[in-house]
Scaffold this motif. Structure first.
Motif, PDB file in Angstrom:
ATOM      1  N   ARG A   1      -4.376  -7.779  -3.698  1.00 27.02           N
ATOM      2  CA  ARG A   1      -5.261  -8.210  -2.610  1.00 27.02           C
ATOM      3  C   ARG A   1      -6.492  -7.307  -2.533  1.00 27.02           C
ATOM      4  NH1 ARG A   1      -5.510 -12.666   0.920  1.00 27.02           N
ATOM      5  NH2 ARG A   1      -6.269 -11.985   2.934  1.00 27.02           N
ATOM      6  N   TYR A   2      -6.268  -5.994  -2.708  1.00 27.42           N
ATOM      7  CA  TYR A   2      -7.386  -5.066  -2.565  1.00 27.42           C
ATOM      8  C   TYR A   2      -7.886  -4.551  -3.904  1.00 27.42           C
ATOM      9  CZ  TYR A   2      -6.117  -5.336   2.292  1.00 27.42           C
ATOM     10  OH  TYR A   2      -5.843  -5.819   3.533  1.00 27.42           O
ATOM     11  N   SER A   3      -7.640  -5.317  -4.984  1.00 29.40           N
ATOM     12  CA  SER A   3      -8.021  -4.825  -6.312  1.00 29.40           C
ATOM     13  C   SER A   3      -9.527  -4.609  -6.403  1.00 29.40           C
ATOM     14  CB  SER A   3      -7.561  -5.808  -7.383  1.00 29.40           C
ATOM     15  OG  SER A   3      -8.221  -7.040  -7.212  1.00 29.40           O
ATOM     16  N   GLY A   4     -10.311  -5.379  -5.607  1.00 28.79           N
ATOM     17  CA  GLY A   4     -11.761  -5.215  -5.652  1.00 28.79           C
ATOM     18  C   GLY A   4     -12.196  -3.872  -5.093  1.00 28.79           C
ATOM     19  N   VAL A   5     -11.440  -3.371  -4.114  1.00 28.24           N
ATOM     20  CA  VAL A   5     -11.818  -2.134  -3.441  1.00 28.24           C
ATOM     21  C   VAL A   5     -11.240  -0.921  -4.147  1.00 28.24           C
ATOM     22  CG1 VAL A   5     -12.042  -1.107  -1.163  1.00 28.24           C
ATOM     23  CG2 VAL A   5     -11.514  -3.548  -1.381  1.00 28.24           C
ATOM     24  N   LEU A   6      -9.996  -1.069  -4.643  1.00 32.85           N
ATOM     25  CA  LEU A   6      -9.329   0.075  -5.250  1.00 32.85           C
ATOM     26  C   LEU A   6      -9.951   0.375  -6.611  1.00 32.85           C
ATOM     27  CD1 LEU A   6      -5.680  -0.910  -4.344  1.00 32.85           C
ATOM     28  CD2 LEU A   6      -6.970   0.976  -3.381  1.00 32.85           C
ATOM     29  N   PRO A   7     -10.206   1.653  -6.888  1.00 30.79           N
ATOM     30  CA  PRO A   7     -10.923   2.011  -8.117  1.00 30.79           C
ATOM     31  C   PRO A   7     -10.119   1.792  -9.399  1.00 30.79           C
ATOM     32  CG  PRO A   7     -10.209   3.967  -6.925  1.00 30.79           C
ATOM     33  CD  PRO A   7      -9.919   2.808  -6.030  1.00 30.79           C
TER      34      PRO A   7
ATOM     35  N   LEU B   1       0.290  -1.747 -12.437  1.00 28.02           N
ATOM     36  CA  LEU B   1       0.190  -0.529 -11.632  1.00 28.02           C
ATOM     37  C   LEU B   1       1.382  -0.420 -10.682  1.00 28.02           C
ATOM     38  CD1 LEU B   1      -1.558   1.919 -11.090  1.00 28.02           C
ATOM     39  CD2 LEU B   1      -2.703   0.644  -9.291  1.00 28.02           C
ATOM     40  N   ALA B   2       1.777  -1.561 -10.091  1.00 27.87           N
ATOM     41  CA  ALA B   2       2.919  -1.550  -9.186  1.00 27.87           C
ATOM     42  C   ALA B   2       4.176  -1.126  -9.925  1.00 27.87           C
ATOM     43  CB  ALA B   2       3.109  -2.929  -8.565  1.00 27.87           C
ATOM     44  N   ARG B   3       4.317  -1.616 -11.185  1.00 27.63           N
ATOM     45  CA  ARG B   3       5.518  -1.233 -11.943  1.00 27.63           C
ATOM     46  C   ARG B   3       5.493   0.257 -12.264  1.00 27.63           C
ATOM     47  NH1 ARG B   3       6.647  -5.231 -16.786  1.00 27.63           N
ATOM     48  NH2 ARG B   3       8.544  -4.007 -16.952  1.00 27.63           N
ATOM     49  N   PHE B   4       4.298   0.793 -12.605  1.00 31.62           N
ATOM     50  CA  PHE B   4       4.193   2.249 -12.803  1.00 31.62           C
ATOM     51  C   PHE B   4       4.686   2.969 -11.550  1.00 31.62           C
ATOM     52  CE2 PHE B   4       0.370   2.089 -15.937  1.00 31.62           C
ATOM     53  CZ  PHE B   4       1.231   1.673 -16.920  1.00 31.62           C
ATOM     54  N   CYS B   5       4.207   2.505 -10.395  1.00 35.70           N
ATOM     55  CA  CYS B   5       4.521   3.206  -9.150  1.00 35.70           C
ATOM     56  C   CYS B   5       6.020   3.174  -8.871  1.00 35.70           C
ATOM     57  CB  CYS B   5       3.773   2.588  -7.969  1.00 35.70           C
ATOM     58  SG  CYS B   5       2.021   2.889  -8.024  1.00 35.70           S
ATOM     59  N   TYR B   6       6.628   1.971  -8.910  1.00 32.39           N
ATOM     60  CA  TYR B   6       8.035   1.997  -8.517  1.00 32.39           C
ATOM     61  C   TYR B   6       8.941   2.547  -9.607  1.00 32.39           C
ATOM     62  CZ  TYR B   6       8.823  -2.862 -10.305  1.00 32.39           C
ATOM     63  OH  TYR B   6       8.929  -3.991 -11.064  1.00 32.39           O
ATOM     64  N   GLY B   7       8.533   2.439 -10.878  1.00 30.75           N
ATOM     65  CA  GLY B   7       9.301   3.097 -11.930  1.00 30.75           C
ATOM     66  C   GLY B   7       9.303   4.602 -11.739  1.00 30.75           C
ATOM     67  N   ALA B   8       8.113   5.150 -11.485  1.00 30.81           N
ATOM     68  CA  ALA B   8       8.012   6.589 -11.256  1.00 30.81           C
ATOM     69  C   ALA B   8       8.764   6.967  -9.997  1.00 30.81           C
ATOM     70  CB  ALA B   8       6.547   6.993 -11.137  1.00 30.81           C
TER      71      ALA B   8
ATOM     72  N   VAL C   1      -7.637  -0.384 -10.191  1.00 28.73           N
ATOM     73  CA  VAL C   1      -6.994  -1.646 -10.506  1.00 28.73           C
ATOM     74  C   VAL C   1      -7.952  -2.589 -11.216  1.00 28.73           C
ATOM     75  CG1 VAL C   1      -5.649  -3.522  -9.555  1.00 28.73           C
ATOM     76  CG2 VAL C   1      -5.665  -1.320  -8.408  1.00 28.73           C
ATOM     77  N   ALA C   2      -7.566  -3.058 -12.391  1.00 28.99           N
ATOM     78  CA  ALA C   2      -8.379  -4.028 -13.128  1.00 28.99           C
ATOM     79  C   ALA C   2      -7.974  -5.434 -12.714  1.00 28.99           C
ATOM     80  CB  ALA C   2      -8.175  -3.838 -14.623  1.00 28.99           C
TER      81      ALA C   2
ATOM     82  N   SER D   1      -7.200  -9.058 -17.695  1.00 31.78           N
ATOM     83  CA  SER D   1      -8.307  -8.423 -18.398  1.00 31.78           C
ATOM     84  C   SER D   1      -7.800  -7.451 -19.463  1.00 31.78           C
ATOM     85  CB  SER D   1      -9.196  -7.678 -17.415  1.00 31.78           C
ATOM     86  OG  SER D   1      -8.456  -6.619 -16.834  1.00 31.78           O
ATOM     87  N   GLY D   2      -6.478  -7.205 -19.493  1.00 33.80           N
ATOM     88  CA  GLY D   2      -5.940  -6.265 -20.473  1.00 33.80           C
ATOM     89  C   GLY D   2      -5.911  -4.851 -19.940  1.00 33.80           C
ATOM     90  N   GLY D   3      -6.592  -4.606 -18.822  1.00 33.78           N
ATOM     91  CA  GLY D   3      -6.551  -3.285 -18.200  1.00 33.78           C
ATOM     92  C   GLY D   3      -5.305  -3.149 -17.347  1.00 33.78           C
ATOM     93  N   VAL D   4      -5.221  -2.070 -16.594  1.00 34.82           N
ATOM     94  CA  VAL D   4      -4.074  -1.869 -15.717  1.00 34.82           C
ATOM     95  C   VAL D   4      -4.276  -2.731 -14.478  1.00 34.82           C
ATOM     96  CG1 VAL D   4      -2.770  -0.179 -14.396  1.00 34.82           C
ATOM     97  CG2 VAL D   4      -3.756   0.448 -16.579  1.00 34.82           C
TER      98      VAL D   4
END
Lengths: 296, 362
Positions: free
Chosen positions: B299-305, B320-327, B307-308, B312-315
């Motif tokens: 939802r806030y991908s436009g504001v958050l630095p 990113l969510a999977r990185f967060c909850y995996g970690a 999030v791609a 687009s092939g970026g994160v």
């Protein structure tokens, strides 16, 4: 009939790849009691490094890099996570590896995306014709390499100091440690060996007849879990037998899918799991696993 | 005086939370309500899984399979008869109840395997249910609709649409459509699941399960039927999953096989670990965290630095969510094994006098 022979050879070849994955898994389990759910990601990482680097540094160097990367990740998981969590429950240890798998798997799936990466292997799509049968050369290479690695691994476990230490630790970690065996080193080597085996398996899973490395490779690698369970989770020879059984089951189910159409499409993908359930109903600790007894 | 205040504080907190949740549809738009519904469905499932993994100590990946059984079961029992996919046309409430019962029965059918296997064997064996389930969902096209899935039948209770807009209802100037109405059904289900799980854990069954988890031999010596306890945990947890499946089907409006893959099971495990194994409140919090994180990030991908855009092939937000909850899973096990629930307990202990709490965690 010729169909059957080809299927059996292909099944054995796939099975020997599964056996490599299963061996790594079992050696980690024996040495550290960790059920490594990140094994699929380790395999995928090794294969990805090979696919990504072979264009620049050539195939042999790429393979070396892939093996080294997978081994390093194994080493890191051991040093940073597992070694800090000794004496915790099996479940806690397994869950840590699930966490690692989530992160590593997400990154690899993002990098591979929807592409199918070429492994740059020298076998391409060559086939060998022998007495009217056709075999993909890469599959024969897989059997040969797996055979060499399995024999080397068996020698490692049987004759080296590390092998003796690992077996002692698996028997009774506390007693082994009192006898001066360094459990940390045992566990470290186990993770490195498992990483190397996984990367080799990853390479062969992505070569012909499979089209290349895609994001589904980690799902394929998961089929080594049935192999491990069928053989018994703490048995090294069981891992090899289990791998062959699962590879055969998968290849035969896929090969005769026309005749087995009443069971649905894509039967090869589920056959390993069906075999696993059947074996578990019969023997709850697999074919060669030690039965757990508790003395009161 | 302060003693009394301390006793009243938790109650006041509960009342406030309930009021906020009840009033939310009046202030929040449909997007967040839908997100909240998915989170509530996940919370019901997570509560069930925490009974099995946290209390009984049985690692299981089969949760996604049981969720699928609940979702498709409801769609079959209450679907329109005569359509391309099987539908029995039963009243939705009955259909939902039957779907939960069927899920429990399947849990029971698998429990001979489950109760014979020691913890970690079960974890690996339960993988098979997810893959066999995927195979069936894709192939039994007459029942499941195959790859494209099938629509969820509308939920009506005595002529009142819960997932529709008949008869029209307007509260304080806000028209109550499908999402708003379903929100309350979700709240009821979540509250019910929470109460049932809490009572189970505090009672005889819960004590037996924790005993089995800590030592099967000791449990058997004290007269606990180990196999039976494990089977009970498996059946109860699969019934919670069935209820969660029905709720997800209603919240998503359509059930498709790919939703119920291995990733869903892994997400459920992440939820209960982050929340704190064996804690009901923790499971709910963890479910909210894991399900809402990708939605909020997207939802806030436009504001958050960082999030791609998706694709687009970026994160992107999902990665990113999977990185967060995996970690988060790794960190919780390393640093705070009791998860968010343990953190909450510590905070409360620091703020107020020591409340004798139930030992719920590993």
């Amino acid at each position: 009939m010729s169909n059957l022979v080809e299927l059996v050879i292909n099944g054995l070849s796939l099975g020997s790849i599964y056996a490599l994955i299963a061996l790594g898994f079992v050696v980690i389990f024996k040495a550290t009691e960790v059920v490594n759910f990140a094994h699929g990601s380790m395999l995928m990482l090794g294969a990805y490094v090979i696919a990504a680097t072979h264009g620049r540094i050539g195939f042999p160097a790429a393979v070396a890099a892939g093996l080294a990367t997978a081994a390093t990740v194994g080493l890191l998981i051991d040093r940073l996570l597992v070694s800090r969590l000794r004496r915790r429950s099996h479940t806690a240890l397994a869950i840590v590896t699930i966490g690692v798998d989530i992160v590593l798997g997400a990154e690899l799936a993002r990098r591979v995306g929807t592409e199918v990466l070429n492994m740059g292997d020298p076998w391409l799509d060559h086939t060998w014709r022998v007495a009217g049968f056709t075999f993909p050369v890469s599959r024969l290479a897989a059997i040969a390499v797996a055979l060499v690695l399995i024999v080397a691994f068996a020698a490692l476990v049987r004759y080296t100091d590390w092998g003796v230490a690992m077996r002692a630790a698996a028997e009774d970690a506390e007693a082994a440690s009192l006898m001066g065996i360094r459990l940390g080193r045992v566990s470290m080597v186990a993770w490195v060996v498992a990483g190397v085996l996984a990367a080799v398996a990853g390479l062969f899973l992505a070569t012909f007849p499979s089209p290349g490395l895609s994001a589904t490779a980690s799902t394929t690698a998961l089929r080594a879990f049935p192999a491990v369970v069928v053989g018994g989770m703490d048995s090294l020879s069981g891992a090899v037998v289990g791998g062959l059984v699962i590879g055969l089951a998968e290849t035969l189910a896929a090969g005769y899918s026309e005749q087995l159409l009443f069971l649905g499409r894509g039967l090869g993908d589920v056959a390993p799991y069906a075999v696993m359930i059947a074996v578990l109903l019969w023997r709850p600790t697999g074919l060669f696993g030690t039965r757990e007894l508790s003395r009161v | 005086m302060s003693d009394r205040l301390n006793r009243l504080m938790p109650k006041a907190g509960w009342v406030a939370a309930v009021i906020v949740l009840l009033a939310l549809p009046l202030y929040v738009d449909g997007f967040w309500l839908s997100a909240g519904l998915v989170a509530m469905a996940a919370a019901v499932g997570a509560v069930g899984l925490t009974l099995l993994v946290g209390a009984a100590g049985q690692l299981s990946f089969a949760h996604a399979f049981f969720l699928a059984v609940g979702a498709y079961g409801y769609a079959c029992f209450s679907g329109e008869p005569g359509a391309a996919t099987l539908g029995l046309g039963l009243p939705p409430a009955l259909g939902a109840a039957l779907a939960i019962a069927v899920t429990g029965a399947l849990g029971l059918a698998f429990s001979p395997v489950a109760s014979r296997l020691r913890g970690i064997y079960l974890g690996v064996a339960s993988l098979s249910l997810v893959f066999v389930g995927q195979h069936l969902l894709h192939n039994l096209t007459g029942v499941t609709g195959g790859f494209n899935g099938r629509d969820t039948p509308m939920f009506t209770l005595a002529g009142f649409d819960v997932t529709g807009s008949e008869p029209p209802v307007t509260v304080a100037g806000v028209p109550f459509g499908a999402t708003e109405r379903l929100w309350y059904l979700g709240l009821v289900a979540l509250a019910g699941a929470g109460v049932i799980a809490r009572n189970l854990l505090r009672g005889r069954t819960g004590r037996a399960l924790r005993m089995v988890r800590d030592s099967e031999v000791a449990a058997a010596v004290l007269g606990v039927d180990v196999r039976r306890s494990k089977a009970t945990a498996f059946v109860v947890s699969s019934m919670f999953a069935g209820a969660a499946g029905v709720l997800s089907a209603l919240a998503l409006d359509r059930v498709v096989p790919d939703y119920f893959g291995l990733l869903l099971s892994v997400e459920f495990l992440a939820m209960i670990v982050i929340g704190g194994l064996g804690s009901v409140g923790g499971a709910v919090t963890g479910a909210a965290f894991v399900t809402l994180l990708p939605i909020v990030l997207a939802r806030y991908s436009g504001v958050l630095p960082l999030v791609a855009d998706a694709g687009s092939g970026g994160v992107d937000a999902a990665v990113l969510a999977r990185f967060c909850y995996g970690a988060a899973v790794v960190l919780v096990i390393l640093i705070q094994p009791d998860g968010l629930a343990g953190l909450g307990r510590r905070l409360r202990a620091r703020l107020g006098p020591a409340v004798p709490s139930l030992q719920e965690s590993t």
